[in-house]
Scaffold this motif. Structure first.
Motif, short mmCIF file in Angstrom:
data_model
loop_
_atom_site.label_atom_id
_atom_site.label_comp_id
_atom_site.label_asym_id
_atom_site.label_seq_id
_atom_site.Cartn_x
_atom_site.Cartn_y
_atom_site.Cartn_z
N TRP A 153 9.26 43.37 -0.45
CA TRP A 153 10.45 42.82 -1.09
C TRP A 153 11.69 43.59 -0.63
O TRP A 153 12.72 43.01 -0.29
CB TRP A 153 10.30 42.90 -2.61
N GLU A 154 11.60 44.92 -0.63
CA GLU A 154 12.73 45.74 -0.18
C GLU A 154 13.11 45.40 1.26
O GLU A 154 14.30 45.30 1.59
CB GLU A 154 12.38 47.22 -0.29
N ALA A 155 12.10 45.23 2.12
CA ALA A 155 12.37 44.93 3.53
C ALA A 155 13.01 43.55 3.69
O ALA A 155 13.94 43.37 4.48
CB ALA A 155 11.08 45.02 4.34
N PHE A 156 12.49 42.57 2.93
CA PHE A 156 13.02 41.21 3.02
C PHE A 156 14.45 41.13 2.49
O PHE A 156 15.27 40.37 3.01
CB PHE A 156 12.14 40.24 2.24
N ALA A 157 14.74 41.89 1.44
CA ALA A 157 16.05 41.79 0.78
C ALA A 157 17.10 42.71 1.38
O ALA A 157 18.28 42.63 1.03
CB ALA A 157 15.89 42.11 -0.71
N HIS A 158 16.68 43.57 2.30
CA HIS A 158 17.62 44.54 2.87
C HIS A 158 18.68 43.85 3.72
O HIS A 158 18.40 42.89 4.43
CB HIS A 158 16.86 45.56 3.73
N GLU A 159 19.91 44.34 3.61
CA GLU A 159 20.98 43.81 4.45
C GLU A 159 20.76 44.30 5.87
O GLU A 159 20.83 45.49 6.14
CB GLU A 159 22.35 44.27 3.94
N GLY A 160 20.52 43.39 6.77
CA GLY A 160 20.23 43.77 8.14
C GLY A 160 18.75 44.02 8.34
O GLY A 160 17.95 44.05 7.40
N GLN A 161 18.38 44.23 9.59
CA GLN A 161 16.98 44.42 9.95
C GLN A 161 16.51 45.83 9.64
O GLN A 161 17.29 46.79 9.70
CB GLN A 161 16.78 44.12 11.44
N GLU A 181 11.66 32.69 -8.30
CA GLU A 181 12.44 32.98 -7.09
C GLU A 181 11.57 32.87 -5.84
O GLU A 181 10.38 33.21 -5.86
CB GLU A 181 13.01 34.39 -7.13
N LEU A 182 12.19 32.46 -4.75
CA LEU A 182 11.57 32.55 -3.43
C LEU A 182 12.26 33.67 -2.68
O LEU A 182 13.46 33.59 -2.39
CB LEU A 182 11.72 31.23 -2.66
N ILE A 183 11.53 34.73 -2.41
CA ILE A 183 12.09 35.87 -1.67
C ILE A 183 11.80 35.66 -0.19
O ILE A 183 10.64 35.62 0.22
CB ILE A 183 11.48 37.21 -2.16
N LYS A 184 12.86 35.51 0.58
CA LYS A 184 12.72 35.22 2.00
C LYS A 184 13.56 36.20 2.81
O LYS A 184 14.70 36.50 2.44
CB LYS A 184 13.15 33.78 2.30
N ALA A 185 12.99 36.69 3.90
CA ALA A 185 13.70 37.66 4.73
C ALA A 185 14.88 37.00 5.44
O ALA A 185 14.70 35.98 6.12
CB ALA A 185 12.75 38.28 5.75
N GLU A 186 16.08 37.58 5.27
CA GLU A 186 17.24 37.08 6.00
C GLU A 186 17.10 37.43 7.48
O GLU A 186 17.42 36.63 8.34
CB GLU A 186 18.51 37.70 5.42
N GLN A 187 16.62 38.63 7.75
CA GLN A 187 16.32 39.06 9.11
C GLN A 187 14.90 39.60 9.12
O GLN A 187 14.56 40.45 8.30
CB GLN A 187 17.30 40.14 9.60
N ARG A 188 14.11 39.11 10.04
CA ARG A 188 12.70 39.50 10.10
C ARG A 188 12.57 40.99 10.40
O ARG A 188 13.08 41.47 11.42
CB ARG A 188 12.00 38.69 11.19
N PRO A 189 11.91 41.76 9.53
CA PRO A 189 11.73 43.18 9.82
C PRO A 189 10.77 43.40 10.98
O PRO A 189 9.92 42.55 11.28
CB PRO A 189 11.15 43.73 8.51
#
Length: 280
Positions: A101-109, A144-152
């Motif tokens: 969750w932290e990785a998906f929600a983080h601003e940037g990769q 909620e659907l938690i989706k990565a803005e940028q793929r880690p």
């Protein structure tokens, strides 16, 4: 983005190619190799090289895949509701975010390390298939659907303690870190100890690689153990001629506790007269 290694980490061309291939394919990089060959350190150096934050999820035998997503503390919510605490109506106050969750929600990769995945239950990798593939998951408690803005960039390490499921392996780019040869090991030592005496390193490496060749060792010394041993040799200011002319009765290297980790290996070396062979 290309990983080219760092000043603190000696990466072979094959390893650099594997990291960059996984990034290009947008697949997790599964790293296997002997303990102590720098699998965990690789993730740290990839993050440093690419200028990205590192999130580490250290897997244990009791770790469940759900913990990487989130955990819902229903007990605390029930207790707070009985005590009339504020915020009980908001279920999100009782959700503990996991590393995914932290990785998906983080601003940037980010670089996400899932360390020693083979320690967990055999179903652990399978339970993360969809999340690592689609880079999204659903939170049922909040809708909620938690989706990565940028793929880690996901790096997964394994010590081969157990076989991983085929379905999981198909979704990864695989690389096995071979044990360093003498030239690569010399480069690794130079990174850690740029001022060390060359003759001391030469003698120590000869002992180290001869030790690894001894048949029947329960645990061969690793790169990290060599580094510890050299650190001790330097701290005690042991001259290199002691390594060349050791007490043949002991049959083991000086300060061997940094290299050998169980009594059966020490006894084996005594029986094989390991030092006598080197001196001859």
């Amino acid at each position: 983005m290309q990983f080219q290694g760092t000043d603190q980490y000696v990466a072979t061309d094959d390893l650099k190619m594997a990291v960059n291939a996984a990034i290009a394919l947008k697949r997790p990089l599964l790293i296997k190799g002997e303990p102590g060959t720098g699998k965990t350190l690789l993730a740290e150096q990839v993050a440093e090289s690419l200028g990205l934050p590192l999130l580490s999820w250290n897997v244990k035998s009791t770790t469940k895949a759900q913990q990487g997503l989130y955990e819902y503390d229903a007990v605390s919510r029930l207790r707070d509701s009985q005590l009339g605490a504020e915020g009980v109506e908001d279920v999100s106050n009782y959700l503990k975010k996991g590393k995914l969750w932290e990785a998906f929600a983080h601003e940037g990769q980010v670089v996400l390390l899932i360390d020693e995945v083979d320690k967990a239950d055999i179903e652990f990798p399978n339970d993360l298939l969809q999340e690592l593939d689609r880079m999204e998951f659903f939170v049922y408690e909040t809708g909620e659907l938690i989706k990565a803005e940028q793929r880690p960039i996901v790096i997964i390490t394994s010590n081969n303690e157990k076989e991983l499921p085929d379905a999981f392996l198909r979704r990864c780019f695989f690389h096995y870190i071979n044990f360093p040869d003498a030239a690569t090991m010399q480069a690794i030592v130079d990174v850690h100890f740029p001022e060390i005496k060359k003759n001391l390193v030469s003698e120590a490496l000869e002992i180290f690689f001869d030790l690894r060749k001894v048949p029947g060792l329960k645990k061969k010394p690793s790169t990290s153990e060599l580094i510890d041993w050299l650190k001790l040799l330097m701290a005690d200011d042991i001259p290199e001629d002691i390594l060349r002319s050791r007490d043949t009765k002991s049959a083991i290297p000086p300060l061997y506790g940094a290299l050998l980790k169980n009594e059966s290996d020490v006894q084996l070396l005594e029986r094989l007269a390991f030092m006598n062979r080197r001196e001859s």
